[in-house]
Design a protein around this motif. Structure first.
Motif, PDB file in Angstrom:
ATOM      1  N   ALA A 143      29.576  34.972 -59.157  1.00  0.00           N
ATOM      2  CA  ALA A 143      29.535  33.576 -58.735  1.00  0.00           C
ATOM      3  C   ALA A 143      30.742  32.826 -59.289  1.00  0.00           C
ATOM      4  CB  ALA A 143      28.246  32.916 -59.222  1.00  0.00           C
ATOM      5  N   GLY A 144      31.114  31.760 -58.597  1.00  0.00           N
ATOM      6  CA  GLY A 144      32.253  30.987 -59.056  1.00  0.00           C
ATOM      7  C   GLY A 144      32.290  29.610 -58.429  1.00  0.00           C
ATOM      8  N   LEU A 145      33.346  28.880 -58.763  1.00  0.00           N
ATOM      9  CA  LEU A 145      33.601  27.577 -58.181  1.00  0.00           C
ATOM     10  C   LEU A 145      34.956  27.640 -57.487  1.00  0.00           C
ATOM     11  CD1 LEU A 145      32.845  24.592 -57.771  1.00  0.00           C
ATOM     12  CD2 LEU A 145      34.090  24.109 -59.895  1.00  0.00           C
TER      13      LEU A 145
ATOM     14  N   GLY B 186      53.514  17.146 -56.623  1.00  0.00           N
ATOM     15  CA  GLY B 186      53.553  18.512 -57.135  1.00  0.00           C
ATOM     16  C   GLY B 186      53.200  18.636 -58.600  1.00  0.00           C
ATOM     17  N   SER B 187      52.854  17.510 -59.258  1.00  0.00           N
ATOM     18  CA  SER B 187      52.491  17.592 -60.673  1.00  0.00           C
ATOM     19  C   SER B 187      51.132  16.946 -60.981  1.00  0.00           C
ATOM     20  CB  SER B 187      53.581  16.985 -61.556  1.00  0.00           C
ATOM     21  OG  SER B 187      53.769  15.630 -61.238  1.00  0.00           O
ATOM     22  N   THR B 188      50.750  15.911 -60.271  1.00  0.00           N
ATOM     23  CA  THR B 188      49.439  15.294 -60.452  1.00  0.00           C
ATOM     24  C   THR B 188      48.530  15.784 -59.336  1.00  0.00           C
ATOM     25  OG1 THR B 188      50.457  13.314 -61.405  1.00  0.00           O
ATOM     26  CG2 THR B 188      48.190  13.100 -60.616  1.00  0.00           C
ATOM     27  N   TRP B 189      47.483  16.520 -59.724  1.00  0.00           N
ATOM     28  CA  TRP B 189      46.614  17.183 -58.748  1.00  0.00           C
ATOM     29  C   TRP B 189      45.251  16.519 -58.681  1.00  0.00           C
ATOM     30  CZ3 TRP B 189      48.490  20.687 -55.471  1.00  0.00           C
ATOM     31  CH2 TRP B 189      49.739  21.237 -55.779  1.00  0.00           C
ATOM     32  N   ARG B 190      44.686  16.466 -57.470  1.00  0.00           N
ATOM     33  CA  ARG B 190      43.363  15.908 -57.224  1.00  0.00           C
ATOM     34  C   ARG B 190      42.547  16.916 -56.412  1.00  0.00           C
ATOM     35  NH1 ARG B 190      45.167  12.379 -60.284  1.00  0.00           N
ATOM     36  NH2 ARG B 190      45.853  10.313 -59.681  1.00  0.00           N
ATOM     37  N   THR B 191      41.301  17.117 -56.802  1.00  0.00           N
ATOM     38  CA  THR B 191      40.413  17.990 -56.039  1.00  0.00           C
ATOM     39  C   THR B 191      39.986  17.262 -54.771  1.00  0.00           C
ATOM     40  OG1 THR B 191      39.613  19.112 -58.014  1.00  0.00           O
ATOM     41  CG2 THR B 191      38.218  19.238 -56.057  1.00  0.00           C
ATOM     42  N   ILE B 192      40.217  17.906 -53.620  1.00  0.00           N
ATOM     43  CA  ILE B 192      39.840  17.316 -52.339  1.00  0.00           C
ATOM     44  C   ILE B 192      38.633  18.020 -51.727  1.00  0.00           C
ATOM     45  CG2 ILE B 192      41.453  18.691 -50.978  1.00  0.00           C
ATOM     46  CD1 ILE B 192      41.895  16.176 -49.241  1.00  0.00           C
ATOM     47  N   ALA B 193      38.379  19.262 -52.143  1.00  0.00           N
ATOM     48  CA  ALA B 193      37.206  20.003 -51.661  1.00  0.00           C
ATOM     49  C   ALA B 193      36.811  21.032 -52.711  1.00  0.00           C
ATOM     50  CB  ALA B 193      37.511  20.697 -50.342  1.00  0.00           C
ATOM     51  N   SER B 194      35.515  21.260 -52.838  1.00  0.00           N
ATOM     52  CA  SER B 194      35.028  22.305 -53.740  1.00  0.00           C
ATOM     53  C   SER B 194      33.679  22.792 -53.245  1.00  0.00           C
ATOM     54  CB  SER B 194      34.920  21.802 -55.183  1.00  0.00           C
ATOM     55  OG  SER B 194      33.942  20.785 -55.280  1.00  0.00           O
ATOM     56  N   ALA B 195      33.349  24.012 -53.622  1.00  0.00           N
ATOM     57  CA  ALA B 195      32.060  24.598 -53.241  1.00  0.00           C
ATOM     58  C   ALA B 195      31.730  25.730 -54.196  1.00  0.00           C
ATOM     59  CB  ALA B 195      32.108  25.126 -51.806  1.00  0.00           C
ATOM     60  N   ILE B 196      30.451  25.973 -54.348  1.00  0.00           N
ATOM     61  CA  ILE B 196      29.983  27.107 -55.140  1.00  0.00           C
ATOM     62  C   ILE B 196      30.256  28.382 -54.350  1.00  0.00           C
ATOM     63  CG2 ILE B 196      27.960  28.223 -56.165  1.00  0.00           C
ATOM     64  CD1 ILE B 196      28.853  25.600 -57.557  1.00  0.00           C
ATOM     65  N   LEU B 197      30.871  29.355 -54.991  1.00  0.00           N
ATOM     66  CA  LEU B 197      31.089  30.671 -54.394  1.00  0.00           C
ATOM     67  C   LEU B 197      29.923  31.570 -54.788  1.00  0.00           C
ATOM     68  CD1 LEU B 197      32.953  32.583 -52.795  1.00  0.00           C
ATOM     69  CD2 LEU B 197      34.014  33.185 -54.983  1.00  0.00           C
TER      70      LEU B 197
ATOM     71  N   LEU C   1      40.124  29.282 -58.219  1.00  0.00           N
ATOM     72  CA  LEU C   1      38.838  29.966 -58.321  1.00  0.00           C
ATOM     73  C   LEU C   1      38.468  30.122 -59.788  1.00  0.00           C
ATOM     74  CD1 LEU C   1      36.422  31.485 -57.150  1.00  0.00           C
ATOM     75  CD2 LEU C   1      37.827  33.569 -57.185  1.00  0.00           C
ATOM     76  N   LEU C   2      37.315  29.572 -60.161  1.00  0.00           N
ATOM     77  CA  LEU C   2      36.756  29.720 -61.504  1.00  0.00           C
ATOM     78  C   LEU C   2      35.660  30.772 -61.445  1.00  0.00           C
ATOM     79  CD1 LEU C   2      36.005  28.891 -64.452  1.00  0.00           C
ATOM     80  CD2 LEU C   2      34.537  27.120 -63.415  1.00  0.00           C
ATOM     81  N   ASN C   3      35.761  31.790 -62.310  1.00  0.00           N
ATOM     82  CA  ASN C   3      34.685  32.785 -62.438  1.00  0.00           C
ATOM     83  C   ASN C   3      33.684  32.262 -63.454  1.00  0.00           C
ATOM     84  OD1 ASN C   3      32.965  34.909 -62.883  1.00  0.00           O
ATOM     85  ND2 ASN C   3      34.514  36.293 -63.692  1.00  0.00           N
ATOM     86  N   ASN C   4      32.504  31.877 -63.002  1.00  0.00           N
ATOM     87  CA  ASN C   4      31.442  31.469 -63.933  1.00  0.00           C
ATOM     88  C   ASN C   4      30.194  32.324 -63.705  1.00  0.00           C
ATOM     89  OD1 ASN C   4      30.483  30.395 -61.554  1.00  0.00           O
ATOM     90  ND2 ASN C   4      30.633  28.260 -62.183  1.00  0.00           N
ATOM     91  N   GLY C   5      30.434  33.594 -63.330  1.00  0.00           N
ATOM     92  CA  GLY C   5      29.348  34.510 -63.001  1.00  0.00           C
ATOM     93  C   GLY C   5      28.778  35.303 -64.159  1.00  0.00           C
ATOM     94  N   GLY C   6      29.241  35.055 -65.400  1.00  0.00           N
ATOM     95  CA  GLY C   6      28.647  35.709 -66.557  1.00  0.00           C
ATOM     96  C   GLY C   6      29.340  36.965 -67.039  1.00  0.00           C
TER      97      GLY C   6
END
Length: 129
Positions: free
Chosen positions: A66-68, A77-88, A109-114
């Motif tokens: 699982a991930g985000l 190109g230096s200040t970033w904003r999240t425009i969309a996200s979902a649980i993988l 992609l963040l791995n938060n699957g343990g």
């Protein structure tokens, strides 16, 4: 490939190529639990207010943990904003698509699957008008 003859902002003749897309590899490197892959910055190639051929930025995600999944935009190109996200979800492909409204885009992609992933694939693309 279809083309369209237009005038650019300066009044000069220009040609727009219609349809198709540009795609890029992201990663196939397994992420350890808690780690994040940040994709390469993609540049639309023009400043705000200029004509460009892209309609959408797309990011594809797959992993066996699982991930985000996120898509970020930036005007500089230096200040970033999240425009969309979902649980993988585990072993379920995911695509995020956002309209092109800024110059720079990237996917994360963040791995938060343990535990460490043993299968991962990300990719991104621009879809043309």
């Amino acid at each position: 490939m279809d083309t369209l003859a237009v005038k650019n902002a300066a009044g000069a003749d220009a040609t727009i190529i219609l349809g198709g897309s540009y795609f890029y590899d992201g990663t196939t490197t397994n992420l350890t639990n808690g780690s994040t892959f940040t994709g390469t910055t993609r540049d639309v190639g023009v400043a705000a207010g200029a004509l460009h051929p892209f309609s959408y930025y797309n990011a594809y995600f797959f992993a066996d943990k699982a991930g985000l999944a996120t898509v970020e935009i930036s005007a500089d190109g230096s200040t970033w904003r999240t425009i969309a996200s979902a649980i993988l979800s585990v072993n379920v492909p995911l695509t995020l698509s956002v309209p092109v409204m800024a110059r720079y885009y990237r996917h994360k992609l963040l791995n938060n699957g343990g535990s460490t992933q043993t299968a991962v694939l990300t990719a991104d693309s621009f879809t043309r008008n």
